[in-house]
Scaffold this active site. Structure first.
Site, mmCIF file in Angstrom:
data_model
loop_
_atom_site.group_PDB
_atom_site.id
_atom_site.type_symbol
_atom_site.label_atom_id
_atom_site.label_comp_id
_atom_site.label_asym_id
_atom_site.label_seq_id
_atom_site.Cartn_x
_atom_site.Cartn_y
_atom_site.Cartn_z
ATOM 1 N N HIS A 72 0.840 -1.205 0.000
ATOM 2 C CA HIS A 72 0.000 0.000 0.000
ATOM 3 C C HIS A 72 0.869 1.248 0.000
ATOM 4 O O HIS A 72 1.759 1.389 0.827
ATOM 5 C CB HIS A 72 -0.917 0.017 1.230
ATOM 6 C CG HIS A 72 -2.150 -0.824 1.061
ATOM 7 N ND1 HIS A 72 -3.283 -0.647 1.807
ATOM 8 C CD2 HIS A 72 -2.423 -1.832 0.206
ATOM 9 C CE1 HIS A 72 -4.206 -1.519 1.432
ATOM 10 N NE2 HIS A 72 -3.697 -2.264 0.467
ATOM 11 N N TYR A 200 -8.814 5.408 8.205
ATOM 12 C CA TYR A 200 -8.879 5.682 9.652
ATOM 13 C C TYR A 200 -9.859 6.834 9.826
ATOM 14 O O TYR A 200 -9.618 7.922 9.289
ATOM 15 C CB TYR A 200 -7.507 6.108 10.194
ATOM 16 C CG TYR A 200 -6.459 5.015 10.238
ATOM 17 C CD1 TYR A 200 -5.693 4.679 9.129
ATOM 18 C CD2 TYR A 200 -6.214 4.327 11.430
ATOM 19 C CE1 TYR A 200 -4.713 3.700 9.193
ATOM 20 C CE2 TYR A 200 -5.234 3.339 11.508
ATOM 21 C CZ TYR A 200 -4.491 3.026 10.384
ATOM 22 O OH TYR A 200 -3.523 2.058 10.452
ATOM 23 N N PRO A 292 -3.327 -0.297 19.042
ATOM 24 C CA PRO A 292 -3.138 -0.738 17.650
ATOM 25 C C PRO A 292 -3.263 0.354 16.588
ATOM 26 O O PRO A 292 -2.953 0.107 15.425
ATOM 27 C CB PRO A 292 -4.244 -1.790 17.457
ATOM 28 C CG PRO A 292 -5.253 -1.504 18.511
ATOM 29 C CD PRO A 292 -4.530 -0.884 19.658
ATOM 30 N N LYS A 296 1.815 -0.748 15.127
ATOM 31 C CA LYS A 296 3.242 -0.899 15.456
ATOM 32 C C LYS A 296 3.607 -2.154 16.250
ATOM 33 O O LYS A 296 4.785 -2.501 16.354
ATOM 34 C CB LYS A 296 3.719 0.325 16.270
ATOM 35 C CG LYS A 296 3.714 1.614 15.492
ATOM 36 C CD LYS A 296 4.866 1.666 14.501
ATOM 37 C CE LYS A 296 4.760 2.799 13.537
ATOM 38 N NZ LYS A 296 4.695 2.400 12.132
ATOM 39 N N TYR A 383 4.541 6.323 10.279
ATOM 40 C CA TYR A 383 3.644 5.221 9.900
ATOM 41 C C TYR A 383 4.391 4.130 9.123
ATOM 42 O O TYR A 383 4.201 2.940 9.379
ATOM 43 C CB TYR A 383 2.458 5.757 9.083
ATOM 44 C CG TYR A 383 1.358 4.727 8.908
ATOM 45 C CD1 TYR A 383 0.365 4.568 9.863
ATOM 46 C CD2 TYR A 383 1.323 3.894 7.786
ATOM 47 C CE1 TYR A 383 -0.633 3.607 9.727
ATOM 48 C CE2 TYR A 383 0.342 2.931 7.637
ATOM 49 C CZ TYR A 383 -0.635 2.799 8.605
ATOM 50 O OH TYR A 383 -1.619 1.838 8.458
HETATM 51 P P1 RFL Z 1 2.243 -12.758 21.144
HETATM 52 O O1 RFL Z 1 1.690 -12.722 19.760
HETATM 53 O O2 RFL Z 1 1.327 -12.420 22.265
HETATM 54 O O3 RFL Z 1 2.879 -14.196 21.372
HETATM 55 C C1 RFL Z 1 3.332 -14.624 22.644
HETATM 56 C C2 RFL Z 1 3.259 -16.123 22.696
HETATM 57 O O4 RFL Z 1 3.752 -16.573 23.962
HETATM 58 C C3 RFL Z 1 2.892 -17.590 24.448
HETATM 59 N N1 RFL Z 1 3.008 -17.648 25.918
HETATM 60 C C4 RFL Z 1 3.705 -18.596 26.568
HETATM 61 N N2 RFL Z 1 4.419 -19.635 26.138
HETATM 62 C C5 RFL Z 1 5.006 -20.421 27.069
HETATM 63 N N3 RFL Z 1 4.888 -20.208 28.409
HETATM 64 C C6 RFL Z 1 4.185 -19.177 28.895
HETATM 65 N N4 RFL Z 1 4.087 -18.962 30.213
HETATM 66 C C7 RFL Z 1 3.545 -18.311 27.955
HETATM 67 N N5 RFL Z 1 2.786 -17.197 28.070
HETATM 68 C C8 RFL Z 1 2.469 -16.817 26.832
HETATM 69 C C9 RFL Z 1 1.515 -17.175 23.968
HETATM 70 O O5 RFL Z 1 0.626 -18.285 23.922
HETATM 71 C C10 RFL Z 1 1.841 -16.641 22.577
HETATM 72 O O6 RFL Z 1 1.769 -17.628 21.576
HETATM 73 O O7 RFL Z 1 3.504 -11.781 21.293
HETATM 74 P P2 RFL Z 1 4.668 -11.430 20.208
HETATM 75 O O8 RFL Z 1 5.187 -12.671 19.551
HETATM 76 O O9 RFL Z 1 5.591 -10.526 20.914
HETATM 77 O O10 RFL Z 1 3.905 -10.639 19.042
HETATM 78 C C11 RFL Z 1 3.317 -9.390 19.265
HETATM 79 C C12 RFL Z 1 2.104 -9.173 18.323
HETATM 80 O O11 RFL Z 1 1.261 -10.302 18.438
HETATM 81 C C13 RFL Z 1 1.336 -7.902 18.662
HETATM 82 O O12 RFL Z 1 2.218 -6.853 18.987
HETATM 83 C C14 RFL Z 1 0.443 -7.425 17.487
HETATM 84 O O13 RFL Z 1 -0.561 -8.346 17.221
HETATM 85 C C15 RFL Z 1 -0.177 -6.060 17.799
HETATM 86 N N6 RFL Z 1 -1.120 -5.607 16.768
HETATM 87 C C16 RFL Z 1 -0.661 -5.013 15.594
HETATM 88 N N7 RFL Z 1 0.669 -4.907 15.341
HETATM 89 C C17 RFL Z 1 1.130 -4.379 14.164
HETATM 90 O O14 RFL Z 1 2.349 -4.290 13.974
HETATM 91 N N8 RFL Z 1 0.261 -3.975 13.154
HETATM 92 C C18 RFL Z 1 -1.083 -4.053 13.313
HETATM 93 O O15 RFL Z 1 -1.806 -3.737 12.365
HETATM 94 C C19 RFL Z 1 -1.603 -4.556 14.584
HETATM 95 N N9 RFL Z 1 -2.923 -4.674 14.790
HETATM 96 C C20 RFL Z 1 -2.499 -5.733 16.971
HETATM 97 C C21 RFL Z 1 -3.385 -5.246 15.957
HETATM 98 C C22 RFL Z 1 -3.024 -6.327 18.121
HETATM 99 C C23 RFL Z 1 -4.381 -6.435 18.289
HETATM 100 N N10 RFL Z 1 -4.842 -7.073 19.485
HETATM 101 C C24 RFL Z 1 -5.875 -7.993 19.535
HETATM 102 C C25 RFL Z 1 -4.070 -6.957 20.705
HETATM 103 C C26 RFL Z 1 -4.750 -5.336 16.111
HETATM 104 C C27 RFL Z 1 -5.260 -5.909 17.285
HETATM 105 C C28 RFL Z 1 -6.769 -5.925 17.412
HETATM 106 C C1 PHB Z 2 -5.543 -4.640 10.965
HETATM 107 O O1 PHB Z 2 -5.656 -4.856 9.744
HETATM 108 O O2 PHB Z 2 -5.874 -5.475 11.820
HETATM 109 C C2 PHB Z 2 -5.006 -3.322 11.414
HETATM 110 C C3 PHB Z 2 -4.553 -2.415 10.460
HETATM 111 C C4 PHB Z 2 -4.076 -1.183 10.873
HETATM 112 C C5 PHB Z 2 -4.056 -0.867 12.214
HETATM 113 C C6 PHB Z 2 -4.490 -1.781 13.170
HETATM 114 C C7 PHB Z 2 -4.986 -3.022 12.765
HETATM 115 O O3 PHB Z 2 -3.606 0.356 12.597
#
Ligand code: RFL
Ligand code: PHB
Length: 390
Positions: A72, A200, A292, A296, A383
């Site tokens: 994008h 957004y 989110p 990042k 961004y």
């Molecule tokens: P995770 O993905 O939470 O993975 C951690 C893993 O550790 C396991 N775990 C354990 N394992 C062994 N022993 C234990 N005691 C444990 N405790 C936990 C868990 O089961 C899991 O599998 O962390 P990680 O790998 O650091 O990754 C981080 C990302 O997942 C997170 O930052 C992103 O998803 C955030 N996020 C977004 N990030 C972006 O860069 N771009 C986005 O567009 C974006 N959109 C989002 C998001 C997060 C969201 N939510 C739901 C929080 C949108 C949403 C809605």
């Molecule tokens: C997503 O596609 O889940 C998403 C995209 C952009 C954001 C957060 C989440 O800033």
């Protein structure tokens, strides 16, 4: 069992660290609490910065991302009934990649399986000992038997609720936190996106975001109350609310479809300092959370393990400079992403407690933003992602 690096958590940061260490010839094991299906079932991030794309390429798992991901060049800010494009590519020379966290995770899991690398899933009672000395160990229970891994280093990639950060004495760690008074209700549905780029939207009823996973799958969000329950949000109510928060043209084009996933996520800013405790390192959500809005979280997880994998490779070549400076280098980039995510969240959401004055400030800032090339450039630069050594 003995290995060089024991990694806790098989989310994106643990899996990418494992892939980068494997490329560097460093032996490691990943221990994960959940099953592979559970890890793949979590619908989260959707936008990758160039730094994350480059690291996935370096790890040798970028092939499907380049084939199926959607580059994008910009996104839209919607407010006051209008639509304003932020031309990321014209402003920065860079673009972002729309490719879901689920797919990144799947690619990393497949590559791991193909290389015959060890991941212990469904591990119980994961605990770490001795990381302040020279012989750290990771213990866990699996399929009814107790196991222990001796390693040179332990890396906590175990997310916000993991065991690694919780094992550090409180006197050795400082945390900084802001909890926002609302959440995001997200829906995944198999319909064509309302617009070819992300939108957004700042609206008096609350923030909305139209994102996507492909040309046939959307990920849409609306700001909701922390007291809301997913069960109370039928698909019709969700799409009705989203439609009201979009400019007229987009609202008219919005196609509805049955949700295949629906969940509420709270919004939080959080940083733990430092990110190294003797032979224990933290990476990704284990050390920091961003709301989110700035997309990042996954990107910071990738940059942390990018910095750490290089530092570990340097260690095994005889220099500890990278390990000694990991925390400081990672935190410098993290705080800048925290600032951007907090700023963008503050600009786009409804904060009832700030009243009409708060809304006027948001409007003045949005008006300024879309009329000033300098302001647009500052936003676009953040961004698309700051350099690894920001
Ligand atoms: P995770 O993905 O939470 O993975 C951690 C893993 O550790 C396991 N775990 C354990 N394992 C062994 N022993 C234990 N005691 C444990 N405790 C936990 C868990 O089961 C899991 O599998 O962390 P990680 O790998 O650091 O990754 C981080 C990302 O997942 C997170 O930052 C992103 O998803 C955030 N996020 C977004 N990030 C972006 O860069 N771009 C986005 O567009 C974006 N959109 C989002 C998001 C997060 C969201 N939510 C739901 C929080 C949108 C949403 C809605
Ligand atoms: C997503 O596609 O889940 C998403 C995209 C952009 C954001 C957060 C989440 O800033």
């Amino acid at each position: 069992m003995r290995t060089q690096v024991a990694i806790i958590g098989a989310g994106p940061s643990g899996l990418l660290l494992g892939a980068l260490l494997h490329k560097a010839g460093i032996a490691h094991v990943i221990v994960e609490r959940q099953s592979p299906e559970y890890v793949l079932g979590r619908i989260r991030a959707g936008v990758l910065e160039q730094v994350a794309v480059d690291l996935l390429d370096e790890a040798g798992v970028g092939e499907r991302m380049h084939r199926e991901g959607l580059p994008h060049d910009g996104f839209s800010l919607a407010f006051d009934g209008g639509h304003h494009r932020v031309d990321l590519h014209a402003l920065t020379g860079k673009r972002v990649m729309v490719y879901g966290q689920t797919e990144v995770t799947r690619d990393l899991m497949d590559a791991r399986a193909a290389a015959g690398l060890t991941t212990v899933y469904s591990a119980e009672n994961v605990a770490i000992q001795g990381f302040d000395g020279n012989r750290p160990t990771l213990s866990y229970r699996h399929a009814g038997a107790d196991h222990e891994i001796q390693a040179d280093f332990i890396v906590g990639c175990d997310g916000f609720h993991g065991v690694a950060r919780a094992s550090v004495p409180t006197s050795a760690i400082e945390t900084f936190e802001k909890v926002y008074p609302f959440g995001w209700l997200g829906v995944l549905a198999d319909v064509p996106p309302v617009h070819e780029e992300l939108i957004y939207a700042n609206h008096p009823r609350g923030f909305a975001l139209c994102s996507m996973r492909s040309k046939t799958r959307v990920r849409y969000y609306v700001q909701c109350s922390l007291d809301d329950h997913v069960e109370d949000w039928t698909d019709a109510r969700f799409f009705g609310e989203l439609r009201r928060r979009l400019p007229e043209g987009d609202a008219a084009r919005l196609i509805e479809g049955p949700s295949i996933e629906k969940s509420i996520a709270p919004l939080r800013s959080f940083v733990a300092e430092p990110m190294r405790f003797g032979r224990l390192f933290l990476a990704g959500d284990a050390a920091h959370i961003v709301p989110p809005t700035g997309a990042k979280g996954l990107n910071l997880a990738a940059s942390d393990v990018g910095i750490l994998s290089r530092a570990l490779a340097e260690h095994y070549r005889g220099s500890d400079l990278g390990l000694d400076t990991y925390s400081q280098r990672a935190l410098s980039r993290i705080w800048k992403a925290e600032r951007f995510s907090w700023w963008f969240t503050s600009l786009m959401h409804r904060f009832p407690e700030t009243g009409e004055f708060g809304r006027k400030m948001q409007h003045a800032e949005l008006d300024y933003l879309v009329s000033s090339e300098a302001a647009m450039k500052a936003m676009a630069e953040n961004y698309v992602g700051l350099p690894l050594d920001a």
